[in-house]
Structure formats: structure tokens, C-alpha cells
Scaffold this active site. Structure first.
Site, PDB file in Angstrom:
ATOM      1  N   GLU A 173      63.946  -4.600  54.225  1.00 15.85           N
ATOM      2  CA  GLU A 173      62.865  -5.260  54.975  1.00 15.85           C
ATOM      3  C   GLU A 173      62.474  -4.424  56.194  1.00 15.85           C
ATOM      4  O   GLU A 173      62.451  -4.917  57.325  1.00 15.85           O
ATOM      5  CB  GLU A 173      63.259  -6.697  55.358  1.00 15.85           C
ATOM      6  CG  GLU A 173      63.431  -7.573  54.147  1.00 15.85           C
ATOM      7  CD  GLU A 173      63.467  -9.078  54.426  1.00 15.85           C
ATOM      8  OE1 GLU A 173      63.505  -9.498  55.587  1.00 15.85           O
ATOM      9  OE2 GLU A 173      63.450  -9.841  53.430  1.00 15.85           O
ATOM     10  N   GLU A 295      65.944 -10.052  46.565  1.00 14.65           N
ATOM     11  CA  GLU A 295      66.193 -11.312  47.294  1.00 14.65           C
ATOM     12  C   GLU A 295      65.214 -12.350  46.775  1.00 14.65           C
ATOM     13  O   GLU A 295      63.988 -12.133  46.833  1.00 14.65           O
ATOM     14  CB  GLU A 295      66.012 -11.131  48.807  1.00 14.65           C
ATOM     15  CG  GLU A 295      67.153 -10.357  49.444  1.00 14.65           C
ATOM     16  CD  GLU A 295      67.080 -10.297  50.965  1.00 14.65           C
ATOM     17  OE1 GLU A 295      66.596 -11.253  51.586  1.00 14.65           O
ATOM     18  OE2 GLU A 295      67.523  -9.262  51.506  1.00 14.65           O
TER      19      GLU A 295
HETATM   20  O1  AHR Z   1      68.873 -13.682  52.863  1.00 15.58           O
HETATM   21  C1  AHR Z   1      68.660 -13.899  54.204  1.00 15.58           C
HETATM   22  C2  AHR Z   1      67.723 -12.877  54.837  1.00 15.58           C
HETATM   23  O2  AHR Z   1      66.449 -13.001  54.304  1.00 15.58           O
HETATM   24  C3  AHR Z   1      68.073 -11.426  54.601  1.00 15.58           C
HETATM   25  O3  AHR Z   1      69.017 -10.948  55.496  1.00 15.58           O
HETATM   26  C4  AHR Z   1      66.770 -10.740  54.837  1.00 15.58           C
HETATM   27  O4  AHR Z   1      66.653  -9.545  54.103  1.00 15.58           O
HETATM   28  C5  AHR Z   1      65.747 -11.791  54.433  1.00 15.58           C
HETATM   29  O5  AHR Z   1      64.757 -11.931  55.396  1.00 15.58           O
END
Ligand code: AHR
Length: 491
Positions: A173, A295
Site C-alpha cells: 500500500e 488483501e
Molecule cells: O489488514 C489490515 C490493513 O489493511 C493492512 O495492514 C493494510 O495493508 C490494509 O490497509
């Protein structure tokens, strides 16, 4: 009645096992307490890893695990997590609750966890607050077989032989918590860092660049244009948040409207994947770069009374449906989506296991992953089914499906009934072939049903009864709010 026709001769892409992956971050009780309790714990463990959790993950056939973050990855300095535990440097976990991280779970522990589970490690490097040298040395430490200062340090720390490491991400990110970069700047940073991610001996890295958040098509476009030829994969993150980020909604206390809002938003991932795929197809028509959804999952308000920085949430039949429909979407997009990692493994967001002291429960999401594991490594088949639209303000299809051909010639079908009130009937036929036998499992329950430490088996799959195949076809009844996986024998 719905009619599902599967075309056993229309063989599409391979569903890589990694699509059924998981993600673990130094966040709340994911690592500490969730998987790692230390060698001296009273909780049964092997080299510090919880035996109950490892066994559950083996049974689920977890194929790949991402670590150490997430946002944590871009402030993680790997050298703090090696060597004698008593002397490891402590740090503040600024993203997640401001707690002290003692670094007792580091590189050696992560590879040990993956060894016990029998899964591929996926390591996420630090671009946001790290350096090219730090990343380069970490890779040397993990994978170099021979005489080098870093390999020597690894041997001194107890691992003479290098580990095999395929999946490596260059930042996380980086448009946000990983450095607030513009895509043009990150694309150049990726090219620079990736240059020094070396392949030692026969260890070949699969380099994953930080990709878009949600539907940020400009990020994908710039990354593919400027750095596409230097990467093996581009990540993408998408979370299902029922309401908004200030008031996400409860994980367990919700009504039918919340049910449909959540499923509607979860289904958006299919649309978003299509947008990014179109851009990737333009810059990479040969399909060399994988889309890695590293994610995804539901994100609710934390459980009342728990640390807001720990993101601990319960998991109900609604999460089972989100998992089932998302996995079907990943299967359908398996020509580009080569890995996906639900967030997160234990005690954080849409977890597969929850722990409390020595107790552990498997969540409804866990069972969906276990049931769907038959798709791992199978070949996606062409299939068509009529659907009805249900839900009013937030319309969703009533049933979603996916079919694949396993190596043994059997066909796996996964079906989700998204209706919270109505049973659905599906007639399944194979084009030009007969079904000679069928078996399957079903997961169902009231929409808010979930497993607790006092009642751990409230939601669990049951074998499907009375599956008959007159005329080579199978008719299945799907209870309201259910996920079903069938194994069909082909005549
Ligand atoms: O999964 C929680 C958070 O969500 C992670 O650390 C980040 O990559 C995303 O914003």
C-alpha cells in the site's frame, strides 16, 4: 428451479492453489496468541507455534501465507527479528494499537510456521521506511546458499541451509500507509528495489509490485506502463465494509438489509477485478503479470470492549457467503488472478480461526476454505446458470456457482445461496456426459450464526444426504443462506 450446465470439455485456466491463501500481520492478536505462543507456553505448541492452529490450517490445505504485513511491513526492519530473543530490539507498532513489538516472531519463526503448515511463504518487503540495501540483504539472508556474511549470520542463528522463497512483495500500500507515494514515483521505486531482489542459486523470486486500492485504475495503468515488464505480479486490495469507514457495522448484530448490503459490496470485487484485468490486458496481452489479491475480506467494527487498534471481529454465516462468492469470482478470473490472501489468518478481520488463551474456534469462513480446497490446482470449466436478482436497494444474484475439473477426472461445483430467506433448487447437468455419482457438503445456518469459545460447533458443514443422479443429472436443494461444494463423478 435453476439449471446449471457444466461443459466438461471447455477447459479454461488453471485455478492456482495460491488463490486460497491467507495473510498474517503483526497486528493485534494475529501472530502473538493467534499462531505463536512461544516455546515455554502451557498452550500445546511445537517450537512456539500453536498445535491446534497449525493442525486446522493443514486440514484446510492452506497453500500460501503472506507476512509480516500489511502496513506493518513498511516499518518492519528484519534484522530486529533475528538472533537470541532476549536481545532482539523492541519497537512500537505505530499502526496497530501503539503496542510494543518484541520481535520474538521473526524470519526464522515465519519459515518454521510455514514448514509446519506445509505452505509456501510469501514475504512482504519494506519500501516505505526501509532501504534497497536492507531489502537486498534480507533476500540474501533468506535464500543464499554458500559463503556470504548474511548466509553466515543465518547459520549462526540456527538455519544453516537457506529457505526456498518464491513470493516476495516490494512494499505494501505504498499509495497510503507504505509511504503516500504517487504511482509514477512508486513505479520508479519498484524498478529500483526490484533490481536488487536477487535470484540466488536456483531460488527464483516472483516479484510482486504494490497495486491499486479498490478501483484505482490510474494506479494500475501507470504501474503497468512504467514497470510492468519488471514484475511478476501486481497486488490489489479490496475490503467489504458494509456501511462506511466511520461506522462499519457490527460483525454479528445485523439485519436482512445489512446482509444484502454486505453481499452487494462483496460482489463488487468481481467488477473491480475486471477493470484492472482490462488495463493489464492492454499493457500485457500475453498475460505474464499476475493479479495478486493479497488483501480481501470483510471489515466491521471491532468486537465491543476490544482494542480498536486490534481489529478483532467475529465471523458469521454472512462471512461464509462473502468467502464463497469471492472464491467463485477468483476461480472465474483465474486466467489473471493467480493468488489471493484473505485478511487475516487469526483474530483479525475475516479470520479463519479465533483464539482465546488455550481455546480455538474455526469460523464459518474456515469451513468455506476447507470445502473449496478441492478447486486448488484444478482447471476451471465453462458453465452457465440462470440466476434471479434478489434484494431491493442492493440487488444480488440469488445463486452463484463455479465448476472445475480435478486431476482425477471428477468435477467440483461450488454453489452459494445468497437468499437469506428462501431455499433454492438447482438442477446440474454435464454437457454431453452423465453424472454417475455425487457427494457434497453444505454449510448453512441463521444469518447471524457464529461459533464462540463456549459453543464452537454452532456452524459447521454437514454431508449432503440423498444425492441421486437419475438420468445423469443431479438436483440439489440449497437452504437459505448456504454454501455448498459437490464432487461429481463423470460417466
Ligand atoms: O489488514 C489490515 C490493513 O489493511 C493492512 O495492514 C493494510 O495493508 C490494509 O490497509
Amino acid at each position: 428451479m435453476h439449471h446449471l450446465i457444466i461443459h466438461p470439455d471447455v477447459k479454461k485456466s488453471r485455478i492456482e492453489k495460491e488463490v486460497y491463501g491467507n495473510f498474517s500481520e503483526h497486528l493485534g492478536r494475529c501472530i502473538y496468541g493467534g499462531v505463536y505462543v512461544g516455546e515455554n507456553s502451557d498452550i500445546p505448541n511445537v517450537n512456539g507455534m500453536r498445535t491446534d492452529v497449525v493442525e486446522a490450517l493443514r486440514e484446510m490445505k492452506l497453500p500460501v501465507l503472506r507476512w509480516p504485513g500489511g502496513c506493518f511491513a513498511d516499518e518492519y526492519h528484519w534484522k530486529d527479528g533475528i538472533g537470541p530473543k532476549e536481545t532482539r530490539k523492541k519497537m512500537i507498532n505505530t499502526h496497530w494499537g501503539g503496542v510494543v513489538e518484541d520481535n520474538s516472531f521473526g524470519t526464522h519463526e515465519f519459515f518454521e510456521l510455514c514448514r509446519q503448515i506445509g505452505c509456501e511463504p510469501y514475504v512482504n518487503g519494506n519500501v516505505g521506511s526501509g532501504s534497497v540495501r536492507e531489502m537486498n540483504e534480507w533476500i540474501e539472508y533468506m535464500t543464499f546458499d554458500g559463503l556470504s556474511p548474511l548466509a553466515g549470520m543465518r547459520a549462526e542463528n540456527g538455519s544453516e541451509k537457506p529457505w526456498k522463497l518464491k513470493y516476495f512483495a516490494v512494499g505494501n500500500e505504498n499509495w497510503g500507509c507504505g509511504g503516500s507515494m504517487r504511482p509514477e514515483y512508486y513505479a520508479d521505486q519498484f524498478r529500483r528495489y526490484a533490481t536488487y531482489c536477487r535470484n540466488y542459486g536456483d531460488n527464483k523470486l516472483f516479484k510482486i509490485a504494490c497495486g491499486p486500492s479498490d478501483d484505482d485504475q490510474n494506479w494500475t495503468d501507470v504501474l503497468m506502463r512504467e514497470a510492468g515488464k519488471y514484475m511478476n505480479g501486481l497486488s490489489m486490495h479490496y475490503y467489504t465494509v458494509p456501511h462506511d469507514w466511520q461506522n462499519k457495522g457490527s460483525a454479528t448484530e445485523f439485519n436482512e438489509e445489512d446482509w444484502y448490503i454486505t453481499l452487494y459490496k462483496a460482489l463488487k470485487i468481481g467488477e473491480i477485478i475486471r477493470h484492472h484485468k482490462n488495463i493489464m490486458d492492454r499493457w500485457d496481452p500475453e498475460g505474464k503479470v499476475a493479479l495478486v489479491v493479497d488483501e480481501w475480506g470483510t471489515w466491521y467494527d471491532v468486537e465491543p470492549g476490544t482494542n480498536p487498534g486490534f481489529l478483532y471481529q467475529q465471523n458469521t454465516m454472512r462471512d461464509a457467503l462473502v468467502a464463497g462468492l469471492s472464491l467463485n469470482i477468483f476461480n472465474e478470473n483465474s486466467d489473471r488472478v493467480k493468488m489471493a490472501n484473505i485478511a487475516q489468518l487469526a483474530n483479525v478481520l475475516q479470520s479463519v480461526v479465533l483464539t482465546e488463551g488455550e481455546k480455538m474456534v474455526k469460523t464459518p469462513t474456515y469451513y468455506v476454505f476447507r470445502m473449496f480446497s478441492a478447486h486448488q490446482g484444478a482447471t476451471l470449466l465453462g458453465s452457465v446458470m440462470d440466476q434471479e436478482t434478489i434484494g431491493t436497494e442492493y440487488p444480488v444474484p440469488d445463486v452463484t456457482e463455479s465448476a472445475s475439473l480435478a486431476e482425477d477426472g471428477s468435477v467440483t461445483v461450488s454453489l452459494n445461496n445468497l437468499s437469506v430467506t428462501e431455499e433454492k433448487t438447482v438442477e446440474i447437468a454435464l454437457a454431453g456426459k452423465a453424472i454417475t455419482a455425487a457427494e457434497g457438503e453444505i454449510l448453512t445456518g441463521p444469518m447471524n450464526a457464529h461459533n464462540t469459545f463456549d459453543a464452537p460447533d454452532t456452524v459447521k458443514p454437514a454431508a449432503m444426504e440423498g444425492l441421486e443422479v437419475p438420468d445423469g443429472k443431479l438436483v440439489v436443494k440449497l437452504p437459505a443462506a448456504s454454501v455448498c461444494v459437490l464432487k461429481l463423478t463423470v460417466g
